[in-house]
Design an enzyme around this catalytic site. Structure first.
Site, PDB file in Angstrom:
ATOM      1  CG  MET A 108      30.758  50.907  55.892  1.00  0.00           C
ATOM      2  SD  MET A 108      32.023  51.227  57.053  1.00  0.00           S
ATOM      3  CE  MET A 108      32.624  52.613  56.560  1.00  0.00           C
ATOM      4  CG  HIS A 160      27.839  54.860  48.600  1.00  0.00           C
ATOM      5  ND1 HIS A 160      27.833  56.082  49.434  1.00  0.00           N
ATOM      6  CD2 HIS A 160      28.623  54.056  49.172  1.00  0.00           C
ATOM      7  CE1 HIS A 160      28.642  55.883  50.418  1.00  0.00           C
ATOM      8  NE2 HIS A 160      29.118  54.555  50.142  1.00  0.00           N
ATOM      9  CG  ASP A 189      37.494  53.219  49.770  1.00  0.00           C
ATOM     10  OD1 ASP A 189      37.759  53.554  50.882  1.00  0.00           O
ATOM     11  OD2 ASP A 189      36.534  53.278  48.975  1.00  0.00           O
ATOM     12  CB  SER A 208      34.321  60.547  51.698  1.00  0.00           C
ATOM     13  OG  SER A 208      34.157  59.842  52.570  1.00  0.00           O
TER      14      SER A 208
HETATM   15  P1  AMP Z   1      31.744  52.944  52.003  1.00  0.00           P
HETATM   16  O1  AMP Z   1      30.264  52.889  52.325  1.00  0.00           O
HETATM   17  O2  AMP Z   1      32.490  53.938  52.410  1.00  0.00           O
HETATM   18  O3  AMP Z   1      32.571  51.675  52.554  1.00  0.00           O
HETATM   19  O4  AMP Z   1      31.914  52.690  50.384  1.00  0.00           O
HETATM   20  C1  AMP Z   1      31.187  51.530  49.801  1.00  0.00           C
HETATM   21  C2  AMP Z   1      31.628  51.292  48.397  1.00  0.00           C
HETATM   22  O5  AMP Z   1      31.329  52.487  47.508  1.00  0.00           O
HETATM   23  C3  AMP Z   1      33.217  50.801  48.327  1.00  0.00           C
HETATM   24  O6  AMP Z   1      33.516  50.240  47.203  1.00  0.00           O
HETATM   25  C4  AMP Z   1      33.917  52.286  47.836  1.00  0.00           C
HETATM   26  O7  AMP Z   1      35.014  52.367  47.248  1.00  0.00           O
HETATM   27  C5  AMP Z   1      32.703  52.946  47.165  1.00  0.00           C
HETATM   28  N1  AMP Z   1      32.974  54.246  46.957  1.00  0.00           N
HETATM   29  C6  AMP Z   1      32.882  55.248  47.754  1.00  0.00           C
HETATM   30  N2  AMP Z   1      33.059  56.551  47.761  1.00  0.00           N
HETATM   31  C7  AMP Z   1      33.301  56.619  46.149  1.00  0.00           C
HETATM   32  C8  AMP Z   1      33.283  57.737  45.516  1.00  0.00           C
HETATM   33  N3  AMP Z   1      33.634  58.655  45.366  1.00  0.00           N
HETATM   34  N4  AMP Z   1      33.773  57.145  44.001  1.00  0.00           N
HETATM   35  C9  AMP Z   1      33.369  55.666  43.705  1.00  0.00           C
HETATM   36  N5  AMP Z   1      33.045  54.906  44.739  1.00  0.00           N
HETATM   37  C10 AMP Z   1      33.002  55.096  45.774  1.00  0.00           C
END
Ligand code: AMP
Length: 283
Positions: A30, A37, A150, A185
């Site tokens: 996102m 990421h 997640d 995050s």
């Molecule tokens: P998001 O943008 O929050 O939807 O995350 C996109 C992807 O990045 C998802 O697969 C998340 O699980 C992964 N992600 C987000 N934060 C982390 C983190 N701290 N460590 C590893 N992967 C992450």
């Protein structure tokens, strides 16, 4: 690196680059990219000839009272970071491109979306599965990378891919943390300095749980009570849930008699943070 905003152009660009022996890695996000990421993008880059990253704040996975409008966005910075981490294509569609008409078809993984985050975010995982399904159909990658941060999302996506015979390999990537232990995050930007300091308690509580497990404790109740005490000891923390579950079925475990997922969600002011740890018996 190419930034593409339409499904049509993405499909034709990937089609022109696809060839036998060349694998495509896909990282759905996102946006507002951070080291978490980037670790997914770097791993995808080391394992594939072409890396596609999607940046799309998906409205159908947000509840009406949630932060869809205020979710942080910075496409220019994301493009720079993704490129440096090894992405060749960014797919950043507008909402109208992904959902040109009111959507009538949803993908819902029964049961797994109900516990844990599903309790306070009804419909969230239906929105996630629907958009991930659409993105996998559009990109048709060989491998797709998801963060263990997640954990419930990862379990649900793996079940969806298995149930629907989606021809992709799902690659889990470990959680990236700040020095304090706080899981990275995009939502951490909402935290005040005081809340951010308090939020380090989440990882401390998970570490304590691991320590108890390693010293022989198998009662989920005792471990959860200890974690609750640690988290409640800091200001601003309001526990949404702490649960110890089977990592695949996500059913709660009273006794930890197999590998187990400890997952939690805690609010600090207006920010809801999640974190988790998997416990496994030493071989
Ligand atoms: P998001 O943008 O929050 O939807 O995350 C996109 C992807 O990045 C998802 O697969 C998340 O699980 C992964 N992600 C987000 N934060 C982390 C983190 N701290 N460590 C590893 N992967 C992450």
């Amino acid at each position: 690196m190419k930034v593409i905003t339409t499904v049509k152009e993405l499909r034709s660009t990937i089609a022109a680059l696809r060839s036998p022996g060349k694998s495509i890695g896909f990282v759905p996000t996102m946006g507002f990219l951070h080291e978490g990421h980037l670790s997914l993008i770097r791993q995808a880059s080391s394992e594939n000839s072409l890396v596609v990253v999607s940046i799309f704040v998906n409205p159908i996975q947000f509840g009406p009272q949630e932060d869809f409008a205020s979710y942080p966005r910075n496409l220019e910075q994301d493009c720079r970071l993704a490129k440096a981490a090894g992405a060749q294509i960014i797919f950043a569609p507008a909402v109208e491109e992904m959902y040109p008409q009111p959507i009538l078809t949803f993908v819902d993984v029964k049961n797994l979306g109900n516990p844990l985050c599903g309790q306070s975010r009804p419909g969230h995982f239906r929105g996630v599965c629907t958009v991930v399904n659409k993105l996998l159909n559009i990109v048709q990658p060989d491998k797709a990378y998801f963060g263990e941060k997640d954990a419930q999302q990862l379990a649900i996506i793996q079940q969806m891919v298995y149930d629907l015979n989606i021809p992709v390999e799902i690659i889990p990537v470990p959680i990236q943390r700040e020095e304090s232990g706080l899981a990275m995050s995009s939502r951490n930007t909402y935290l005040t300095p005081e809340e951010r300091a308090s939020a380090a308690v989440l990882y401390q509580s998970l570490q304590k749980a691991k320590e108890l497990f390693e010293s022989g404790e198998r009662s989920s109740g005792i471990i959860k009570d200890t974690m609750t005490g640690i988290i409640r000891s800091v200001p601003h923390a309001c526990i949404d849930y702490i649960e110890i579950s089977d990592p695949y079925s996500l059913t709660p475990l009273a006794q930890i008699d197999r590998s187990a997922l400890i997952a939690l969600a805690v609010r600090f002011g207006k920010t809801r943070l999640i974190d988790n740890l998997t416990l496994a018996e030493e071989e």
